[in-house]
Design a protein around this motif. Structure first.
Motif, PDB file in Angstrom:
ATOM      1  N   ARG A   1       0.827  -1.188   0.000  1.00 52.36           N
ATOM      2  CA  ARG A   1       0.000   0.000   0.000  1.00 52.36           C
ATOM      3  C   ARG A   1       0.872   1.253   0.000  1.00 52.36           C
ATOM      4  O   ARG A   1       0.651   2.178  -0.772  1.00 52.36           O
ATOM      5  CB  ARG A   1      -0.873  -0.063   1.262  1.00 52.36           C
ATOM      6  N   MET A   2       1.881   1.286   0.874  1.00 53.21           N
ATOM      7  CA  MET A   2       2.742   2.461   0.926  1.00 53.21           C
ATOM      8  C   MET A   2       3.550   2.611  -0.351  1.00 53.21           C
ATOM      9  O   MET A   2       3.844   3.727  -0.781  1.00 53.21           O
ATOM     10  CB  MET A   2       3.675   2.367   2.120  1.00 53.21           C
TER      11      MET A   2
ATOM     12  N   LYS B   1       2.469   1.897  -3.268  1.00 52.84           N
ATOM     13  CA  LYS B   1       1.533   2.557  -4.180  1.00 52.84           C
ATOM     14  C   LYS B   1       1.505   4.053  -3.893  1.00 52.84           C
ATOM     15  O   LYS B   1       1.414   4.868  -4.806  1.00 52.84           O
ATOM     16  CB  LYS B   1       0.130   1.971  -3.999  1.00 52.84           C
ATOM     17  N   GLY B   2       1.561   4.383  -2.606  1.00 52.62           N
ATOM     18  CA  GLY B   2       1.592   5.795  -2.225  1.00 52.62           C
ATOM     19  C   GLY B   2       2.802   6.499  -2.827  1.00 52.62           C
ATOM     20  O   GLY B   2       2.702   7.611  -3.329  1.00 52.62           O
TER      21      GLY B   2
ATOM     22  N   ARG C   1       4.423   5.658  -5.560  1.00 51.16           N
ATOM     23  CA  ARG C   1       4.226   5.828  -7.001  1.00 51.16           C
ATOM     24  C   ARG C   1       3.208   6.926  -7.301  1.00 51.16           C
ATOM     25  O   ARG C   1       3.360   7.679  -8.257  1.00 51.16           O
ATOM     26  CB  ARG C   1       3.796   4.501  -7.636  1.00 51.16           C
ATOM     27  N   ALA C   2       2.172   6.993  -6.471  1.00 49.89           N
ATOM     28  CA  ALA C   2       1.144   8.017  -6.695  1.00 49.89           C
ATOM     29  C   ALA C   2       1.738   9.417  -6.552  1.00 49.89           C
ATOM     30  O   ALA C   2       1.518  10.286  -7.397  1.00 49.89           O
ATOM     31  CB  ALA C   2      -0.019   7.828  -5.730  1.00 49.89           C
TER      32      ALA C   2
END
Ligand SMILES: Nc1ncnc2c1ncn2[C@@H]1O[C@H](COP(=O)(O)OP(=O)(O)O)[C@@H](O)[C@H]1O
Ligand SMILES: [Mg+2]
Lengths: 236, 302
Positions: free
Chosen positions: B172-173, B175-176, B178-179
């Motif tokens: 999840r982090m 992904k954070g 990359r976002a």
């Protein structure tokens, strides 16, 4: 009142882009904010979601003053936004884009439920779930941006020009879905240049002109208002 | 093999440049000193345990333990250093919306500050950290001899990189990260705290540099206050070579640079080593300005 904006002023450097606007959104409503290009619609959205600091005035959301709250914390309170230009993460798959909408949430069951709801509203996204966001068509990206905002499970959904760059058929479709989302219980504030569609779908609406709100009323009232017709509806 | 081994160390350090650049569009010049502090910390921690160059390490258990302790200490010290630079130097600039030039000068300043601080503290003397492992040929494939340290360096480096890659791509982090790299404003609209992601990136990059520092000590048994300078430059080149902002590019760039350098020094003599590395970089950038694999963390940033 779900959202209450009072005398909001916002500056870009020395230029004042919003000159003290006031606006309210009631629980359960669809409210439209219409105006020409450059009127300050996106600026208003960015102020509500916290991407731009405001110079004066206040924003109260769900009984809490959020004027100075950081953007990411407003999401947790229930402000979800589909930004202008969609902001789809190009290097992430459709599925990852949706998952990141649920970034702050821990309720696995609720997330799965919302994902299902998303795919029910936009079956297209289910078909494309493995595809990179950057390779979607404009319409699909718009659906993804709206779906992703829903994944934050917002109390208030902010939509910045959801019809921008879409074919007439798709515009019709996206507004039908907005109405559907609203009837499922989400309050919507939608910004549009496409005034015809927005006004016929909205319970109430505001007209923004060069940073000031010049008119407000029910969607129907504004649809029939001669000056609105003249300026925004393309009928003499 | 020597080339791959050196390249793996470049690649680990390169990850820090690439991660920070991907999220902040900033070349963190202080990263070379983050590495340097890792080499000293590992050595000091071993020193406190009574281990120096003359200590005879006889059991495999003790060896593994010392390596693990050195790795954790180096990674922790480097991560703390990286985070300190971010919080003390860069964050205040971001809060004031400082122009890119201010960040550049600050980065160079932080680099010099850290190097000089350790320089004064250590009287600018060279040090010889214990190598823990007595180098020996483990096996040979034809003319290629593979030593035990080479196996260790490559194994640890590849494991670390695989773990980081999985973390960024799956968690999840990750992904954070990359976002924020792809679109920081939209990331905020997803409820992602940008400052926390930036902190995470400095922690990860710093820890990787710390692991590289341990491997460096084991491989070379040498450090000095300015040891980071050339390694940093090489690692930064490796990051650019592979495509800055791209994790796998850092690996590829690092290994390639290490191999080419070694091949060249075998061909023309050792003094040509640093020269050929940079010639390679310049030539490659002429043909592929975005590096071998292009930019990926922040692919097509709006
Ligand atoms: N980042 C910015 N910096 C400076 N001026 C801006 C910026 N964004 C918007 N503006 C200005 O603010 C005004 C309102 O813009 P915007 O809110 O984007 O309008 P709309 O969304 O209604 O088209 C315009 O005059 C625009 O030029
Ligand atoms: Mg706009």
């Amino acid at each position: 009142m779900l959202l209450e904006i009072k005398d909001l002023t916002l500056e870009y450097g020395r230029i004042e882009a919003l000159h003290g606007i006031s606006l309210e959104v009631e629980q359960g409503e669809i409210v439209a904010l219409i105006g020409a290009n450059g009127a300050g619609k996106t600026t208003t959205m960015r102020a509500i979601s916290g991407l731009r600091p405001v110079a004066k005035g206040s924003i109260v959301f769900d009984g809490q003053d959020i004027t100075k709250l950081r953007a990411d914390k407003r999401v947790i309170l229930g402000v979800g936004q589909s930004p202008e230009g969609r902001g789809v993460f190009p290097g992430m798959s459709v599925m990852e884009n949706l998952e990141i909408g649920a970034y702050t949430r821990r309720d696995k069951a609720g997330i799965a439920e919302d994902l299902e709801r998303c795919f029910a509203l936009f079956p297209r996204l289910l078909e494309r779930r493995k595809q990179a966001g950057g390779t979607l068509s404009g319409g699909e990206q718009q659906m993804l941006a709206v779906g992703r905002a829903l994944m934050t499970r917002p109390k208030l959904l902010l939509l910045d020009e959801p019809s921008m760059g879409l074919a007439p058929m798709l515009i019709q479709q996206i507004f039908e879905i907005i109405t559907e989302i609203n009837s499922q219980g989400t309050t919507v504030l939608v910004v549009e240049q496409n005034a015809q569609q927005a006004l016929s779908r909205a319970h109430r609406a505001y007209v923004l002109e060069t940073g000031s709100i010049v008119k407000s009323g029910t969607g129907q009232e504004l649809l029939n208002d001669p000056s609105v017709k003249d300026a925004y509806l393309g009928v003499a | 093999m020597t080339g791959l081994e050196q390249g793996a160390i470049y690649a680990l350090v390169a990850l820090g440049y690439t991660l920070v650049y991907g999220v902040l569009r900033l070349i963190n010049f202080a990263h070379s000193e983050v590495f340097m502090i890792g080499t000293f910390t590992t050595m000091w921690v071993w020193g406190w345990m009574g281990i120096d160059q003359n200590t005879k390490i006889d059991s495999v258990g003790q060896m593994v333990m010392l390596i693990v302790i050195g790795l954790v200490a180096g990674a922790a010290a480097s991560a703390v250093t990286a985070v300190t630079v971010e919080v003390v130097a860069y964050r205040p600039l971001r809060r004031r919306n400082a122009p890119p030039l201010a960040f550049l000068i600050t980065a160079i300043g932080a680099s010099l500050f850290l190097a000089e601080m350790i320089g004064i503290f250590t009287k600018r003397a060279p040090f010889g950290p214990p190598r823990i492992i007595e180098p020996a040929v483990a096996f040979a494939i034809g003319p290629f001899k593979v030593t035990n340290t080479q196996i260790l360096v490559l194994l640890v480096a590849l494991l670390m990189m695989a773990a980081l890659d999985q973390f960024v791509n799956r968690s999840r982090m990750g992904k954070g990260i990359r976002a924020v790299a792809q679109d920081p404003d939209t990331a905020a609209l997803m409820g992602i705290n940008k400052n926390r992601i930036i902190l995470l990136v400095f922690v990860l990059g710093g820890a990787m540099a710390g692991v590289a520092a341990l491997l460096w000590n084991v491989r070379y048994g040498f450090t000095k206050f300015n040891v980071g300078f050339l390694i940093g430059l090489k690692a930064f080149s490796a990051a650019v070579l592979g495509g800055i902002g791209n994790l796998r590019g850092a690996l590829l760039g690092g290994l390639l640079l290490g191999v080419v350098e070694n091949y060249a020094s075998g061909l023309f003599g050792g003094e040509w080593k640093d020269f050929t590395g940079f010639v390679l970089l310049v030539i490659l950038l002429m043909f592929r300005p975005t590096g071998l694999l292009g930019e990926s963390l922040g692919r097509a940033r709006a």
